[in-house]
Each structure stands twice: as C-alpha cells, then as structure tokens.
Design a protein around this motif. Structure first.
Motif, PDB file in Angstrom:
ATOM      1  N   MET A   1     123.895  78.515  63.850  1.00  0.00           N
ATOM      2  CA  MET A   1     122.567  78.916  63.434  1.00  0.00           C
ATOM      3  C   MET A   1     122.504  80.440  63.457  1.00  0.00           C
ATOM      4  O   MET A   1     123.069  81.076  64.320  1.00  0.00           O
ATOM      5  N   TYR A   2     121.841  81.003  62.491  1.00  0.00           N
ATOM      6  CA  TYR A   2     121.666  82.454  62.413  1.00  0.00           C
ATOM      7  C   TYR A   2     120.193  82.734  62.306  1.00  0.00           C
ATOM      8  O   TYR A   2     119.462  82.046  61.613  1.00  0.00           O
ATOM      9  N   SER A   3     119.746  83.774  62.973  1.00  0.00           N
ATOM     10  CA  SER A   3     118.315  84.083  62.954  1.00  0.00           C
ATOM     11  C   SER A   3     118.083  85.567  62.744  1.00  0.00           C
ATOM     12  O   SER A   3     118.800  86.390  63.278  1.00  0.00           O
ATOM     13  N   ARG A 169     117.681  82.765  50.486  1.00  0.00           N
ATOM     14  CA  ARG A 169     117.926  81.549  49.704  1.00  0.00           C
ATOM     15  C   ARG A 169     118.093  80.325  50.609  1.00  0.00           C
ATOM     16  O   ARG A 169     117.778  79.207  50.219  1.00  0.00           O
ATOM     17  N   HIS A 170     118.603  80.535  51.828  1.00  0.00           N
ATOM     18  CA  HIS A 170     118.800  79.430  52.775  1.00  0.00           C
ATOM     19  C   HIS A 170     117.588  79.220  53.679  1.00  0.00           C
ATOM     20  O   HIS A 170     117.457  78.168  54.286  1.00  0.00           O
ATOM     21  N   GLY A 176     112.673  82.785  59.194  1.00  0.00           N
ATOM     22  CA  GLY A 176     113.565  83.804  59.750  1.00  0.00           C
ATOM     23  C   GLY A 176     114.736  83.193  60.489  1.00  0.00           C
ATOM     24  O   GLY A 176     115.505  83.896  61.137  1.00  0.00           O
ATOM     25  N   THR A 177     114.887  81.876  60.385  1.00  0.00           N
ATOM     26  CA  THR A 177     115.980  81.162  61.041  1.00  0.00           C
ATOM     27  C   THR A 177     116.569  80.167  60.048  1.00  0.00           C
ATOM     28  O   THR A 177     115.824  79.481  59.337  1.00  0.00           O
ATOM     29  N   ILE A 178     117.892  80.096  60.008  1.00  0.00           N
ATOM     30  CA  ILE A 178     118.544  79.115  59.146  1.00  0.00           C
ATOM     31  C   ILE A 178     119.648  78.401  59.906  1.00  0.00           C
ATOM     32  O   ILE A 178     120.199  78.934  60.868  1.00  0.00           O
ATOM     33  N   GLU A 183     131.175  76.947  55.361  1.00  0.00           N
ATOM     34  CA  GLU A 183     131.549  77.239  53.971  1.00  0.00           C
ATOM     35  C   GLU A 183     130.396  77.904  53.219  1.00  0.00           C
ATOM     36  O   GLU A 183     130.614  78.830  52.450  1.00  0.00           O
ATOM     37  N   ASP A 184     129.172  77.440  53.441  1.00  0.00           N
ATOM     38  CA  ASP A 184     128.008  78.054  52.796  1.00  0.00           C
ATOM     39  C   ASP A 184     127.834  79.499  53.257  1.00  0.00           C
ATOM     40  O   ASP A 184     127.480  80.380  52.472  1.00  0.00           O
ATOM     41  N   PHE A 185     128.074  79.738  54.546  1.00  0.00           N
ATOM     42  CA  PHE A 185     127.982  81.091  55.094  1.00  0.00           C
ATOM     43  C   PHE A 185     129.013  82.003  54.426  1.00  0.00           C
ATOM     44  O   PHE A 185     128.682  83.105  53.981  1.00  0.00           O
ATOM     45  N   ILE A 186     130.256  81.531  54.349  1.00  0.00           N
ATOM     46  CA  ILE A 186     131.320  82.338  53.726  1.00  0.00           C
ATOM     47  C   ILE A 186     130.956  82.643  52.283  1.00  0.00           C
ATOM     48  O   ILE A 186     131.058  83.790  51.824  1.00  0.00           O
ATOM     49  N   GLN A 187     130.507  81.646  51.537  1.00  0.00           N
ATOM     50  CA  GLN A 187     130.132  81.873  50.139  1.00  0.00           C
ATOM     51  C   GLN A 187     128.998  82.880  50.016  1.00  0.00           C
ATOM     52  O   GLN A 187     129.028  83.769  49.169  1.00  0.00           O
TER      53      GLN A 187
END
Length: 193
Positions: A1-3, A169-170, A176-178, A183-187
């Motif tokens: 998770m990234y915020s 987009r995510h 503010g949190t996804i 793979e989606d992160f790398i893309q």
C-alpha cells in the motif's frame, strides 16, 4: 500500500496535460507566433531540440535537453515526442506557473532555491510532501550542493506531476491512499519517467 500525506496532490488538473488550458486572447496570438518561429521545419509540431531553442533560464542559458524531452513527452499528444501548437500553449502556461512559484522563493535572485524554499514552493503549488520526500527530490535534482536551479526545478515538477497523475489514476476514491499490485506499480512508474 502506498499513501500520500493528504489527498492534496498539487495543481488541480482538468486534463493530464496541465493545470488549466492556456489562456486565450492577445497572449494566445503571441504564443502562436512564437511557436511558428520555433517550428524550424514548419511541420506544425516542435521537437525537444526546437523547444530547447525557445526556453531560456534566467542566466540566458538554455534548458537542458533532458528537461525539454520531459516537457515534450508531457505535452505531446499520443506520446508522439513532438508537440503541436495546443500542447505548446499548455506547456507555456504550465512553465509560467512553475516559474512564478520558483521566483517567489528565490528571494536573492541567485537562480537556485534551497531545500526549505523547495518545500515551500511545492506547498504553494498544492503538494503536501514530507520533509523526507522534499529532501529526496532535492537530492535527485540538485545542481549545486543543497540547492536546485530553475531548470532542475522544472525537471522535478514534471516528474512529480507525472507520478502524481499515475497515483491519481489508482486513487479512484480520492483518499490519498492506494493499494496497488507490484506489476501495476512498475508500469505506473515506468510510464511516468
């Protein structure tokens, strides 16, 4: 998770190519003339090399080719690596907003801002980044020890904008949190840089 630290991601955009459409009126006519002068091969589009001839930093030196390539990529339609007159107008408007932010904090007119001033400029632009993130940006784009020049500030802003758009987009709920698959992160990151 990234915020992100808050749901505020910087300039509110009406499209992926900048905060607002370029202004209309007499300034638009001047921009069209400038575009036509820069469009050396009269193709109706300009390359990063042609753009570099048009953009000059405060000390009369040209923007780096890296900055121009990123700007063209950001404002080109369909990743053509060329920008048309509409993209040029949007680019001009966007660069002027960045320039205003930069010069507001370059109080000594040295052509560079320090880490604290960079953080303040980013806050003024609507980004809410931690001190650690501001330090990381400064370290990546520094040209003088502990300082960032205007053309490197542009590089930082372009990359921050692209990463923010990828994050946005995510972040379909605008929290503010996804949660994102590797793979989606790398893309998202590869498409942003």
């Amino acid at each position: 998770m990234y915020s992100s630290e808050s749901s505020s991601y910087g300039y509110q955009t009406s499209s992926s190519n900048g905060p607002n459409p370029a202004p209309t009126g007499p300034q638009e006519e001047d921009l069209i003339k400038w575009f036509q002068a820069v469009d050396q091969d009269k193709s109706g589009k300009i390359s990063s090399n042609e753009l570099r001839q048009a953009l000059v930093v405060g000390n009369r030196s040209h923007f780096s080719i890296e900055a121009c390539e990123l700007l063209v990529k950001m404002f080109s339609s369909e990743n053509s690596r060329m920008i048309d007159v509409q993209g040029f107008k949007q680019l001009f408007h966007y660069v002027n907003q960045w320039k205003t932010s930069f010069h507001m904090f370059d109080r000594d007119h040295s052509g560079a801002i320090d880490e604290k001033e960079l953080g303040q400029a980013l806050v003024q632009m609507g980004y809410r980044l931690s001190d650690k993130s501001v330090t990381a940006l400064l370290n990546k784009f520094t040209s003088k020890p502990g300082q960032i020049t205007f053309d490197n500030f542009i590089l930082a802003c372009v990359q921050l904008h692209q990463l923010t758009d990828a994050f946005r987009r995510h972040d379909t709920q605008h929290t503010g949190t996804i949660t994102i698959a590797y793979e989606d992160f790398i893309q998202a990151v590869v498409e942003s840089i």
